[in-house]
Motif scaffolding. Structure first.
Motif, PDB file in Angstrom:
ATOM      1  N   GLY A 153       0.851  -1.205   0.000  1.00 13.40           N
ATOM      2  CA  GLY A 153       0.000   0.000   0.000  1.00 13.40           C
ATOM      3  C   GLY A 153       0.874   1.239   0.000  1.00 13.40           C
ATOM      4  O   GLY A 153       1.832   1.351  -0.767  1.00 13.40           O
ATOM      5  N   GLY A 154       0.598   2.150   0.912  1.00 12.14           N
ATOM      6  CA  GLY A 154       1.368   3.385   0.978  1.00 12.14           C
ATOM      7  C   GLY A 154       2.832   3.163   1.329  1.00 12.14           C
ATOM      8  O   GLY A 154       3.677   4.024   1.066  1.00 12.14           O
ATOM      9  N   SER A 155       3.146   2.025   1.912  1.00 13.75           N
ATOM     10  CA  SER A 155       4.539   1.740   2.260  1.00 13.75           C
ATOM     11  C   SER A 155       5.281   1.079   1.096  1.00 13.75           C
ATOM     12  O   SER A 155       6.393   0.580   1.273  1.00 13.75           O
ATOM     13  CB  SER A 155       4.582   0.847   3.506  1.00 13.75           C
ATOM     14  OG  SER A 155       3.930   1.505   4.573  1.00 13.75           O
ATOM     15  N   LYS A 206       3.761   1.393   8.462  1.00 17.31           N
ATOM     16  CA  LYS A 206       3.362   2.403   9.442  1.00 17.31           C
ATOM     17  C   LYS A 206       2.950   1.724  10.750  1.00 17.31           C
ATOM     18  O   LYS A 206       3.399   2.094  11.820  1.00 17.31           O
ATOM     19  CB  LYS A 206       2.204   3.227   8.870  1.00 17.31           C
ATOM     20  CG  LYS A 206       1.703   4.303   9.786  1.00 17.31           C
ATOM     21  CD  LYS A 206       0.629   5.148   9.124  1.00 17.31           C
ATOM     22  CE  LYS A 206      -0.055   6.021  10.167  1.00 17.31           C
ATOM     23  NZ  LYS A 206      -1.109   6.864   9.621  1.00 17.31           N
ATOM     24  N   THR A 207       2.123   0.695  10.651  1.00 11.09           N
ATOM     25  CA  THR A 207       1.620   0.024  11.854  1.00 11.09           C
ATOM     26  C   THR A 207       2.536  -1.097  12.344  1.00 11.09           C
ATOM     27  O   THR A 207       2.509  -1.477  13.499  1.00 11.09           O
ATOM     28  CB  THR A 207       0.257  -0.617  11.537  1.00 11.09           C
ATOM     29  OG1 THR A 207       0.437  -1.476  10.394  1.00 11.09           O
ATOM     30  CG2 THR A 207      -0.792   0.427  11.218  1.00 11.09           C
ATOM     31  N   PHE A 208       3.300  -1.639  11.446  1.00 14.16           N
ATOM     32  CA  PHE A 208       4.141  -2.819  11.689  1.00 14.16           C
ATOM     33  C   PHE A 208       3.309  -4.019  12.144  1.00 14.16           C
ATOM     34  O   PHE A 208       3.778  -4.898  12.878  1.00 14.16           O
ATOM     35  CB  PHE A 208       5.278  -2.533  12.683  1.00 14.16           C
ATOM     36  CG  PHE A 208       6.614  -3.005  12.167  1.00 14.16           C
ATOM     37  CD1 PHE A 208       7.276  -2.294  11.195  1.00 14.16           C
ATOM     38  CD2 PHE A 208       7.193  -4.193  12.618  1.00 14.16           C
ATOM     39  CE1 PHE A 208       8.485  -2.734  10.674  1.00 14.16           C
ATOM     40  CE2 PHE A 208       8.404  -4.646  12.107  1.00 14.16           C
ATOM     41  CZ  PHE A 208       9.056  -3.907  11.139  1.00 14.16           C
ATOM     42  N   GLY A 267      -0.873   6.666   5.350  1.00 15.78           N
ATOM     43  CA  GLY A 267      -0.047   5.733   4.574  1.00 15.78           C
ATOM     44  C   GLY A 267       0.139   6.169   3.127  1.00 15.78           C
ATOM     45  O   GLY A 267       1.254   6.178   2.605  1.00 15.78           O
ATOM     46  N   GLU A 353      -8.580   5.143  -2.479  1.00 16.91           N
ATOM     47  CA  GLU A 353      -8.650   4.853  -1.047  1.00 16.91           C
ATOM     48  C   GLU A 353      -9.102   6.107  -0.284  1.00 16.91           C
ATOM     49  O   GLU A 353      -9.749   6.015   0.752  1.00 16.91           O
ATOM     50  CB  GLU A 353      -7.295   4.351  -0.519  1.00 16.91           C
ATOM     51  CG  GLU A 353      -7.412   3.658   0.828  1.00 16.91           C
ATOM     52  CD  GLU A 353      -6.157   2.906   1.242  1.00 16.91           C
ATOM     53  OE1 GLU A 353      -5.160   3.573   1.587  1.00 16.91           O
ATOM     54  OE2 GLU A 353      -6.155   1.656   1.247  1.00 16.91           O
ATOM     55  N   LYS A 516      -9.752  -8.028   5.563  1.00 15.06           N
ATOM     56  CA  LYS A 516      -8.647  -8.448   6.450  1.00 15.06           C
ATOM     57  C   LYS A 516      -9.195  -9.314   7.570  1.00 15.06           C
ATOM     58  O   LYS A 516      -8.641 -10.362   7.911  1.00 15.06           O
ATOM     59  CB  LYS A 516      -7.983  -7.220   7.099  1.00 15.06           C
ATOM     60  CG  LYS A 516      -7.110  -6.385   6.211  1.00 15.06           C
ATOM     61  CD  LYS A 516      -6.425  -5.326   7.084  1.00 15.06           C
ATOM     62  CE  LYS A 516      -5.868  -4.191   6.263  1.00 15.06           C
ATOM     63  NZ  LYS A 516      -5.397  -3.065   7.071  1.00 15.06           N
TER      64      LYS A 516
HETATM   65  O1  LIG Z   1       2.158   0.790   6.340  1.00 17.39           O
HETATM   66  P1  LIG Z   1       1.230  -0.263   6.831  1.00 17.39           P
HETATM   67  O2  LIG Z   1       0.776   0.000   8.241  1.00 17.39           O
HETATM   68  O3  LIG Z   1       1.838  -1.625   6.695  1.00 17.39           O
HETATM   69  O4  LIG Z   1      -0.066  -0.220   5.958  1.00 17.39           O
HETATM   70  C1  LIG Z   1      -0.035  -0.513   4.585  1.00 17.39           C
HETATM   71  C2  LIG Z   1      -1.370  -0.256   3.941  1.00 17.39           C
HETATM   72  O5  LIG Z   1      -2.325  -1.039   4.614  1.00 17.39           O
HETATM   73  C3  LIG Z   1      -3.616  -0.997   4.088  1.00 17.39           C
HETATM   74  O6  LIG Z   1      -4.482  -1.825   4.792  1.00 17.39           O
HETATM   75  C4  LIG Z   1      -4.143   0.385   4.070  1.00 17.39           C
HETATM   76  O7  LIG Z   1      -5.348   0.365   3.356  1.00 17.39           O
HETATM   77  C5  LIG Z   1      -3.173   1.335   3.403  1.00 17.39           C
HETATM   78  O8  LIG Z   1      -3.617   2.649   3.547  1.00 17.39           O
HETATM   79  C6  LIG Z   1      -1.799   1.196   3.983  1.00 17.39           C
HETATM   80  O9  LIG Z   1      -0.908   2.017   3.245  1.00 17.39           O
END
Ligand SMILES: O=P(O)(O)OC[C@H]1O[C@@H](O)[C@H](O)[C@@H](O)[C@@H]1O
Length: 550
Positions: A153-155, A206-208, A267, A353, A516
């Motif tokens: 995703g954003g990462s 971002k969340t790990f 993200g 998104e 998910k």
């Molecule tokens: O950077 P993370 O926490 O692993 O998340 C990755 C992606 O996870 C997805 O579930 C989100 O919809 C995205 O917005 C996000 O970029």
């Protein structure tokens, strides 16, 4: 009825749409030699021609009334001011702080975030330089030759897109690779040719806690340890980018090798943060700073230009015009630049998104359309694939063409011949969409080529192009870190303005959660099968089919 669909600005646009139903762009161009000048502008190194839209000055006036009615200027000030505009997550939205090149402080909850932003950038600079210069060594003392970013995703999308776009600026002897999909093929194919002794992994999340990223990261570590053996060597080969230090530690990465960012960075808006580390390793800190500066220039334009001369605002309003008043459900972004080949994929997350929502900020169902389906391919490939539908299909699909005046690869029999051909195609496509071809024009053309009248008449309906199909053309002198930064920021703000007009929260993404959740229920059932009645017959049947056929 929602406040928006009930509003005077909305009603005025609906009336105006009926009034100009028979207006043709080709006639507007013929009647006004100044149309190009009137409907084009330049900002932050980008030139936008929006004259090939189904608009008159009245249309623009009414769209601007809508923007004022929805308080776009106030919303912009609230975003830049660090207010918690992401209401459902109670967060500020401050990706603009990450590229703030001014001395202005940016406060969240009364605290200036700029010192922390600069501190992380400095650490990234030092780290990127040490990898690029060969000072950062692997466990056997060799310099790093390959960096694998593991994220999704954003990462992933921002770093991949920008690293591809800025390849001409990547001089380091370090190759970048990206793994996102949990399909083991993605990781396996990347690792096939890599040497654990000279490979560095950037685990970006971002969340790990993201299943795909963590699964890939654990497999990458196993692959590495098969050769390196000793866990102590992980520190030289794994770094993390995250907001979640506890989870990073749990994975086994020393926080000394972690680059942080903050919950006020969404993200899909995070490539300007430490998530941009692979971009920085590829192009170097100075070029990365130019990327930030280009985005900052667009931020300044967006923040300060009057609405009627404001590029993101105009692009956004044109999108609203087609989405809500012309029933255009999709939208194409067509970069005529091979380096931008991942730009549409990146924009899909940014736009879909952000604005794929159907309740207002207050939680009421909307009674109007919101974000469109976005797609695109680099030109000229799309021309030989899906442009048929854009030219002659039954749907109206507004297009954005993006191109640079100069190329990094001026090849051809005469220098630059390829590029002239490429650009002639951009200009021709936009013109063809706008003008179309009438039955009389088809007849005249065919008769001239000596066809029999009967043959001509049979083919006329097939060869007519309705035209009046809208497009914007965005040009830049050259695709550089600065112009790329401005281009990305242009679309970020465009999406933001549309979210404000539609009164939706562009900064959450609850729609990705259900899948998910269900996957985590189904995973433990894969082997044993689900309990009776746990799922519908299709889901149960598919799982059974898999067990029987694997
Ligand atoms: O950077 P993370 O926490 O692993 O998340 C990755 C992606 O996870 C997805 O579930 C989100 O919809 C995205 O917005 C996000 O970029």
């Amino acid at each position: 009825m929602t406040a928006l669909s009930h509003s005077s600005a909305w009603a005025a646009l609906a009336r105006h749409r009926r009034d100009i139903a028979d207006t043709r762009m080709r006639d507007l161009f013929a009647a006004d030699p100044g149309r190009f000048g009137a409907f084009s502008l330049e900002a932050a190194g980008l030139f936008l021609d929006y004259s090939k839209n189904c608009i008159t000055q009245d249309t623009v006036g009414l769209l601007l009334d809508l923007a004022r009615q929805q308080d776009v200027e106030g919303a912009c000030a609230r975003m830049f001011g660090g207010e918690p505009i992401n209401l459902t997550e109670k967060r500020a939205v401050l990706h603009t702080a990450l590229r703030n090149r001014s001395d202005r402080p940016v406060t969240v909850d009364g605290r200036d975030v700029m010192p922390a932003v600069r501190a992380v950038l400095e650490r990234m600079d030092a780290f990127a330089n040490s990898v690029r210069d060969g000072d950062w060594r692997g466990y056997t003392g060799q310099p790093i030759t390959d960096v694998v970013n593991i994220g999704i995703g954003g990462s992933d999308l921002g770093p991949v897109m920008a690293t591809e776009a800025l390849k001409p600026f990547a001089h380091a002897h370090v190759a970048l690779h990206f793994v996102s999909n949990v399909d083991g093929t993605h990781l396996a194919e990347q690792l096939k040719w890599l040497d654990p002794e000279t490979t560095l992994f950037v685990i970006a999340s971002k969340t790990f806690t993201t299943q795909e990223t963590l699964t890939n990261a654990h497999s990458a570590r196993r692959w590495f340890l098969e050769t390196a053996k000793d866990e102590a060597h992980v520190a030289r080969h794994f770094v993390a980018v995250s907001t979640n230090e506890a989870e990073v530690r749990k994975f086994g990465i020393d926080p000394a090798n972690m680059f942080g960012f903050w919950d006020w960075v969404g993200g899909r808006y995070s490539l300007w943060s430490a998530i941009g580390l692979p971009i920085m390793i590829a192009i170097g800190p100075e070029r990365f700073a130019e990327l930030l500066a280009g985005a900052h220039a667009m931020d300044e334009h967006f923040r300060t230009a009057p609405l009627e001369r404001n590029m993101p605002v105009l692009l956004a309003l044109l999108g609203v015009w087609y989405r809500n008043f012309w029933d255009a459900s999709s939208y194409a972004v067509l970069p005529y630049d091979q380096y931008l080949h991942r730009f549409p994929a990146y924009l899909q997350q940014l736009d879909m998104e952000s604005n794929g929502k159907s309740v207002t900020r207050g939680g009421e169902p909307v009674d109007y359309q919101t974000g469109p389906v976005l797609f695109g391919e680099p030109g000229t490939n799309g021309q030989h694939a899906f442009y048929q539908l854009i030219h002659q299909g039954t749907s109206l699909i507004p297009c954005d063409f993006v191109a640079a005046a100069t190329t990094h690869n001026p090849i051809g029999a005469e220098a630059g011949a390829h590029h002239r051909i490429l650009l002639s195609n951009v200009f021709a496509q936009a013109e063809a969409l706008m003008r179309g071809k009438t039955a009389d024009e088809v007849r005249a053309e065919m008769t001239k080529s000596g066809k029999l009248a009967e043959e001509v008449e049979a083919l006329v309906p097939h060869r007519v192009f309705p035209g009046n199909r809208p497009s914007n053309t965005i040009l830049m002198q050259s695709l550089t870190p600065a112009t790329l930064g401005a281009l990305i920021a242009l679309y970020e703000h465009k999406v933001f303005v549309q979210g404000v007009v539609w009164d939706i929260n562009s900064f959450d993404q609850w729609g990705v959660e259900l899948g998910k959740q269900l996957a985590s229920t189904i995973l433990p059932e894969m082997e044993s099968g689900p309990a009776e009645g746990a799922h519908d017959s299709s889901t149960t049947g598919l799982m059974a089919w898999w067990r029987a056929n694997r």
